[in-house]
Design a protein around this motif. Structure first.
Motif, PDB file in Angstrom:
ATOM      1  N   ASP A 133       0.824  -1.208   0.000  1.00 42.91           N
ATOM      2  CA  ASP A 133       0.000   0.000   0.000  1.00 42.91           C
ATOM      3  C   ASP A 133       0.862   1.263   0.000  1.00 42.91           C
ATOM      4  O   ASP A 133       0.524   2.264  -0.634  1.00 42.91           O
ATOM      5  CB  ASP A 133      -0.998  -0.007   1.161  1.00 42.91           C
ATOM      6  CG  ASP A 133      -0.335  -0.195   2.515  1.00 42.91           C
ATOM      7  OD1 ASP A 133       0.873  -0.513   2.573  1.00 42.91           O
ATOM      8  OD2 ASP A 133      -1.044  -0.033   3.526  1.00 42.91           O
ATOM      9  N   TYR A 134       2.012   1.199   0.690  1.00 48.83           N
ATOM     10  CA  TYR A 134       2.934   2.339   0.665  1.00 48.83           C
ATOM     11  C   TYR A 134       3.468   2.551  -0.758  1.00 48.83           C
ATOM     12  O   TYR A 134       3.504   3.679  -1.264  1.00 48.83           O
ATOM     13  CB  TYR A 134       4.099   2.098   1.625  1.00 48.83           C
ATOM     14  CG  TYR A 134       5.153   3.170   1.551  1.00 48.83           C
ATOM     15  CD1 TYR A 134       5.023   4.339   2.291  1.00 48.83           C
ATOM     16  CD2 TYR A 134       6.265   3.028   0.719  1.00 48.83           C
ATOM     17  CE1 TYR A 134       5.978   5.342   2.206  1.00 48.83           C
ATOM     18  CE2 TYR A 134       7.213   4.018   0.629  1.00 48.83           C
ATOM     19  CZ  TYR A 134       7.080   5.178   1.376  1.00 48.83           C
ATOM     20  OH  TYR A 134       8.015   6.161   1.278  1.00 48.83           O
ATOM     21  N   ASN A 135       3.879   1.461  -1.392  1.00 47.24           N
ATOM     22  CA  ASN A 135       4.402   1.572  -2.756  1.00 47.24           C
ATOM     23  C   ASN A 135       3.352   2.125  -3.718  1.00 47.24           C
ATOM     24  O   ASN A 135       3.673   2.904  -4.618  1.00 47.24           O
ATOM     25  CB  ASN A 135       4.884   0.195  -3.237  1.00 47.24           C
ATOM     26  CG  ASN A 135       6.186  -0.208  -2.576  1.00 47.24           C
ATOM     27  OD1 ASN A 135       6.942   0.635  -2.119  1.00 47.24           O
ATOM     28  ND2 ASN A 135       6.439  -1.510  -2.516  1.00 47.24           N
ATOM     29  N   LEU A 136       2.114   1.708  -3.510  1.00 45.70           N
ATOM     30  CA  LEU A 136       1.047   2.196  -4.389  1.00 45.70           C
ATOM     31  C   LEU A 136       0.874   3.709  -4.231  1.00 45.70           C
ATOM     32  O   LEU A 136       0.820   4.444  -5.227  1.00 45.70           O
ATOM     33  CB  LEU A 136      -0.265   1.466  -4.079  1.00 45.70           C
ATOM     34  CG  LEU A 136      -1.454   1.832  -4.960  1.00 45.70           C
ATOM     35  CD1 LEU A 136      -1.174   1.530  -6.421  1.00 45.70           C
ATOM     36  CD2 LEU A 136      -2.703   1.099  -4.498  1.00 45.70           C
ATOM     37  N   GLY A 165      -0.853   5.394 -10.582  1.00 45.07           N
ATOM     38  CA  GLY A 165       0.212   4.696  -9.866  1.00 45.07           C
ATOM     39  C   GLY A 165      -0.192   3.250  -9.640  1.00 45.07           C
ATOM     40  O   GLY A 165      -1.305   2.967  -9.211  1.00 45.07           O
ATOM     41  N   LEU A 166       0.723   2.335  -9.930  1.00 44.11           N
ATOM     42  CA  LEU A 166       0.423   0.913  -9.737  1.00 44.11           C
ATOM     43  C   LEU A 166       1.330   0.267  -8.701  1.00 44.11           C
ATOM     44  O   LEU A 166       1.220  -0.941  -8.458  1.00 44.11           O
ATOM     45  CB  LEU A 166       0.544   0.160 -11.072  1.00 44.11           C
ATOM     46  CG  LEU A 166      -0.439   0.576 -12.165  1.00 44.11           C
ATOM     47  CD1 LEU A 166      -0.279  -0.335 -13.388  1.00 44.11           C
ATOM     48  CD2 LEU A 166      -1.881   0.552 -11.682  1.00 44.11           C
ATOM     49  N   GLY A 167       2.219   1.047  -8.082  1.00 43.31           N
ATOM     50  CA  GLY A 167       3.089   0.471  -7.058  1.00 43.31           C
ATOM     51  C   GLY A 167       3.811  -0.750  -7.587  1.00 43.31           C
ATOM     52  O   GLY A 167       4.429  -0.726  -8.644  1.00 43.31           O
ATOM     53  N   GLU A 168       3.706  -1.856  -6.858  1.00 43.50           N
ATOM     54  CA  GLU A 168       4.344  -3.107  -7.281  1.00 43.50           C
ATOM     55  C   GLU A 168       3.334  -4.079  -7.865  1.00 43.50           C
ATOM     56  O   GLU A 168       3.622  -5.275  -8.002  1.00 43.50           O
ATOM     57  CB  GLU A 168       5.050  -3.762  -6.097  1.00 43.50           C
ATOM     58  CG  GLU A 168       4.104  -4.153  -4.973  1.00 43.50           C
ATOM     59  CD  GLU A 168       4.812  -4.764  -3.778  1.00 43.50           C
ATOM     60  OE1 GLU A 168       4.927  -5.993  -3.763  1.00 43.50           O
ATOM     61  OE2 GLU A 168       5.215  -4.012  -2.880  1.00 43.50           O
ATOM     62  N   GLU A 169       2.162  -3.584  -8.212  1.00 43.75           N
ATOM     63  CA  GLU A 169       1.090  -4.479  -8.667  1.00 43.75           C
ATOM     64  C   GLU A 169       1.294  -4.990 -10.084  1.00 43.75           C
ATOM     65  O   GLU A 169       0.599  -5.906 -10.523  1.00 43.75           O
ATOM     66  CB  GLU A 169      -0.265  -3.771  -8.550  1.00 43.75           C
ATOM     67  CG  GLU A 169      -0.589  -3.291  -7.140  1.00 43.75           C
ATOM     68  CD  GLU A 169      -0.453  -4.397  -6.097  1.00 43.75           C
ATOM     69  OE1 GLU A 169      -1.131  -5.417  -6.234  1.00 43.75           O
ATOM     70  OE2 GLU A 169       0.341  -4.222  -5.152  1.00 43.75           O
ATOM     71  N   GLN A 170       2.197  -4.386 -10.835  1.00 43.81           N
ATOM     72  CA  GLN A 170       2.457  -4.820 -12.206  1.00 43.81           C
ATOM     73  C   GLN A 170       3.961  -4.804 -12.432  1.00 43.81           C
ATOM     74  O   GLN A 170       4.498  -3.935 -13.122  1.00 43.81           O
ATOM     75  CB  GLN A 170       1.733  -3.896 -13.192  1.00 43.81           C
ATOM     76  CG  GLN A 170       1.698  -4.418 -14.611  1.00 43.81           C
ATOM     77  CD  GLN A 170       0.901  -5.704 -14.722  1.00 43.81           C
ATOM     78  OE1 GLN A 170      -0.207  -5.810 -14.234  1.00 43.81           O
ATOM     79  NE2 GLN A 170       1.491  -6.686 -15.376  1.00 43.81           N
TER      80      GLN A 170
END
Length: 193
Positions: A133-136, A165-170
């Motif tokens: 969630d922080y990365n997002l 922003g997709l953070g680490e989701e992709q």
């Protein structure tokens, strides 16, 4: 602290077109144009839908690692796109001065007749170090910073730029989730809107 440090940044530039991958140390405006021009068709995915999918992914699959691709990502994967690494201050959305040349090259490309009038998603990505969630949230702020710099400093019309922003989701390299190759800003040409 380490997790946030790694979410910080590096300085190498990497360019990717739909036709292949080419690592390089110096970008040019023409390389950006060649990677982004030629929008195939309009895609029925909005920036808001993509952002919402990233939030829902974290809620649906909690834990340290994101599952595979976001559901909407397949619709965007085949579009003309370009990846570039832009450096930011640690745990911040402030673009580091050395990256303004890169942002300026992107602006130069977007001002050309080849790309004018087309809409672009500016998508921020992180590696997988640190809470998802922080990365997002950080990736959203960084994508917004790039958009703001393009609009305010380089006079690119804001109506054609949408920050996500997709953070680490992709992840770009799911086999190496903590690798710096996953930290990037991606421009995707979503056609005329």
């Amino acid at each position: 602290m380490k997790k946030y440090l790694l979410a910080g940044l590096s300085a190498a530039f990497v360019a990717v077109s739909v036709s292949g991958v080419a690592a390089q140390t110096k970008l040019s405006r023409n390389e950006i144009i060649n990677s982004l021009q030629g929008a195939q068709q309009e895609v029925d995915v909005s920036a808001d839908e993509l952002q919402k999918a990233a939030f829902e992914n974290i809620q649906k699959y909690p834990g340290a690692n994101a599952p595979a691709n976001l559901p909407l990502w397949d619709k965007l994967a085949s579009l003309r796109q370009f990846n570039v690494e832009i450096t930011f201050d640690l745990n911040s959305a402030r673009i580091r001065p050395e990256s303004y040349e890169t942002v300026g090259l992107i602006a130069d490309a977007l001002h050309t007749p080849y790309l004018q009038g087309q809409t672009f998603f500016i998508v921020g990505h992180t590696d997988a170090t640190g809470p998802r969630d922080y990365n997002l949230e950080l990736s959203i702020k960084r994508a917004q910073s790039v958009r703001e710099a393009l609009v305010t400093t380089f006079q690119v019309p804001g109506e054609y730029l949408q920050a996500v922003g997709l953070g680490e989701e992709q992840l770009r390299d799911p086999a190496k989730p903590d690798s710096g190759i996953n930290r990037r800003v991606q421009l995707i040409n979503v056609g005329y809107r």
